[in-house]
Design an enzyme around this catalytic site. Structure first.
Site, PDB file in Angstrom:
ATOM      1  CB  THR A  80      67.209   6.582  63.687  1.00 17.39           C
ATOM      2  OG1 THR A  80      66.100   6.455  64.570  1.00 17.39           O
ATOM      3  CG2 THR A  80      67.893   7.896  63.933  1.00 17.39           C
ATOM      4  CB  THR A  82      69.220   1.284  66.747  1.00 18.77           C
ATOM      5  OG1 THR A  82      68.292   2.216  67.309  1.00 18.77           O
ATOM      6  CG2 THR A  82      70.204   1.990  65.861  1.00 18.77           C
ATOM      7  CG  ASP A  83      64.062   0.896  68.919  1.00 16.26           C
ATOM      8  OD1 ASP A  83      65.112   1.451  69.303  1.00 16.26           O
ATOM      9  OD2 ASP A  83      62.941   1.426  68.987  1.00 16.26           O
ATOM     10  CE  LYS A 106      68.755   1.476  71.000  1.00 17.28           C
ATOM     11  NZ  LYS A 106      67.725   2.079  70.164  1.00 17.28           N
TER      12      LYS A 106
HETATM   13  N1  ASP Z   1      62.671   3.182  66.668  1.00 18.91           N
HETATM   14  C1  ASP Z   1      63.722   3.289  65.701  1.00 18.91           C
HETATM   15  C2  ASP Z   1      63.871   1.958  65.000  1.00 18.91           C
HETATM   16  O1  ASP Z   1      64.340   1.033  65.571  1.00 18.91           O
HETATM   17  C3  ASP Z   1      64.977   3.709  66.339  1.00 18.91           C
HETATM   18  C4  ASP Z   1      66.169   3.701  65.428  1.00 18.91           C
HETATM   19  O2  ASP Z   1      66.098   3.556  64.270  1.00 18.91           O
HETATM   20  O3  ASP Z   1      67.264   3.851  65.940  1.00 18.91           O
HETATM   21  O4  ASP Z   1      63.492   1.860  63.856  1.00 18.91           O
END
Ligand code: ASP
Length: 428
Positions: free
Chosen positions: A83, A159-160, A238
């Site tokens: 993201t 973030t995942d 997270k």
């Molecule tokens: N699904 C995304 C990822 O982890 C979510 C994010 O980037 O926050 O790449």
């Protein structure tokens, strides 16, 4: 009729607003992106007319020449996707990974006032698709930039699974003499509420001011834009699907806090790994992907235990409470116990962690726990299940099974806290 990505003027009863029309699922509102970058929603009932000013506006890619300053430190931004490097696809309304590392810089020009920046595109993916081959590739790029004089590295990451990558890089680098920070963003970079710029800027401030060396995470500490936190690479999780302050240190404290507006950093304690006068990079980047993570739960049949013991070299049990698993009472559960026993006898490794997340597993408190310890299950202290997964697959990639079992409960990179330092604290 106006379509997403058209430049429009929306005329309501009392105002006229210009912007780019955004896709939306909403039946009640229209959304437009203003020149400031903010998106606003307007109640359809108040809209009198929508004028199309320009059909389908594509973002102009202006690449500015970046000047280096001798007085500034050098930061390498390695980009992997997620993201933080995404924008809304105006056609579909979904978020897509679309930015190059240069785009990140263009998006956050303040970075170039804090440090000299070099960038590299290592991957462009959502982090749920990461494999250990991606960790290796990233480690290679980190080494290259560290050896060519970077004072710190920022890794733009989804973030995942950002915390898994932070743990993987922590183990890979037995020694690295600069800060390596994983930075993500919970809201995509073209949203008004994005946290990507503030997280990146805080990471840059930290790198230019700290004596910390090693791998850590830099994300929002509070849900407003006031403070970011530097969190330990092996003890971070997270903890929320959407909040900007989703990342929390578990059984640990933040290493440092950064005041976003003032650009000032404050270390929270003095026991963090520091830069050494003499140090070379030591990198061990092999992994064994045949480690499974099994969450236990009530009415858990023996089929799943059969599958895991048949298909994996090692199993992390994300057990309940202090480390209990359904292995004590009832035909199926006793079969689970026998399966684990035979698996360990044949050389399989079973590591016990807790789905409580906070706290420490313990092999002695209950008879049921002792039964697991007696067949050779290894209790992983206060290590996070995800960190245990990464650690064991890293250990099995680099050592034989005996050594890997021995090292599993030794603290190598801050993943296990000293019992005496353990505070009974957790987020509410
Ligand atoms: N699904 C995304 C990822 O982890 C979510 C994010 O980037 O926050 O790449």
């Amino acid at each position: 009729m106006a379509n997403p990505q058209d430049k429009v003027k929306i005329i309501t009863k009392d105002k006229e607003i210009e912007g780019i029309l955004m896709p939306t699922e909403s039946e009640d509102s229209v959304f437009i992106k203003l020149d400031s970058g903010y998106n606003i929603g307007i109640d359809k009932k108040t809209v009198k007319k929508i004028d199309i000013l320009q059909k389908k506006v594509e973002k102009q890619q202006k690449k500015k020449a970046i000047k280096e300053s001798k007085s500034l430190k050098k930061i390498a931004i390695l980009h992997t996707g997620g993201t933080i490097a995404s924008k809304v696809n105006y056609e579909t309304g979904g978020v897509i990974a679309a930015f190059s590392a240069e785009d990140l810089l263009e998006m956050v020009p303040e970075l170039a006032t804090i440090s000299n920046i070099e960038t590299e595109l290592v991957a462009n993916m959502m982090s749920e698709d990461m494999r250990t081959s991606n960790y290796k590739k990233l480690a290679k790029a980190i080494k290259k930039h560290a050896e060519s004089g970077a004072d710190g590295i920022i890794i733009g990451h989804g973030t995942d699974t950002l915390a898994y990558t932070a743990a993987a890089l922590s183990f890979i680098f037995e020694s690295i003499n600069i800060p390596v920070l994983l930075v993500g963003s919970q809201r995509s970079s073209d949203r008004g509420s994005t946290d990507s710029a503030s997280n990146l800027i805080c990471a840059a401030h930290f790198i230019t001011q700290t004596d910390f060396a090693g791998v850590a995470v830099c994300m929002h500490h509070t849900s407003d834009d006031k403070t970011c936190a530097i969190l330990p690479g092996t003890k971070t999780r997270k903890m929320h699907t959407s909040r900007r302050d989703a990342f929390k240190p578990i059984n640990a404290d933040p290493i440092a806090l950064i005041d976003y507006e003032k650009g000032k950093i404050s270390h929270q304690a003095n026991n963090y790994p520091k830069k050494q006068k003499e140090s070379k990079i030591i990198l061990k980047d092999k992994f064994d992907e045949s480690v499974g993570l099994l969450k236990t739960h009530p009415f858990m049949g023996d089929k799943i235990f059969e599958f895991f013991t048949k298909n994996y070299d090692a199993i992390i049990l994300e057990a309940t409470g202090l480390g209990q698993a359904p292995t004590n009472k009832g035909e199926e559960h006793l079969k689970n116990y026998e399966l684990l026993k035979k698996y360990i006898q044949k050389g399989g490794i079973v590591a016990v962690t807790s789905q409580c997340i906070y706290g420490r597993v313990h092999p002695d408190v209950y008879v049921n726990l002792r039964r697991l310890a007696n067949i050779g299950c290894i209790f992983c202290e206060d290590m996070l299940p995800e960190t245990a997964l990464i650690k064991l697959s890293w250990l099995l990639g680099n050592y034989d099974a005996k050594k890997a079992s021995e090292l599993l409960t030794q603290d190598l990179r801050g993943e296990i806290s000293d019992r005496s330092l353990y505070k009974e604290e957790f987020i509410g």
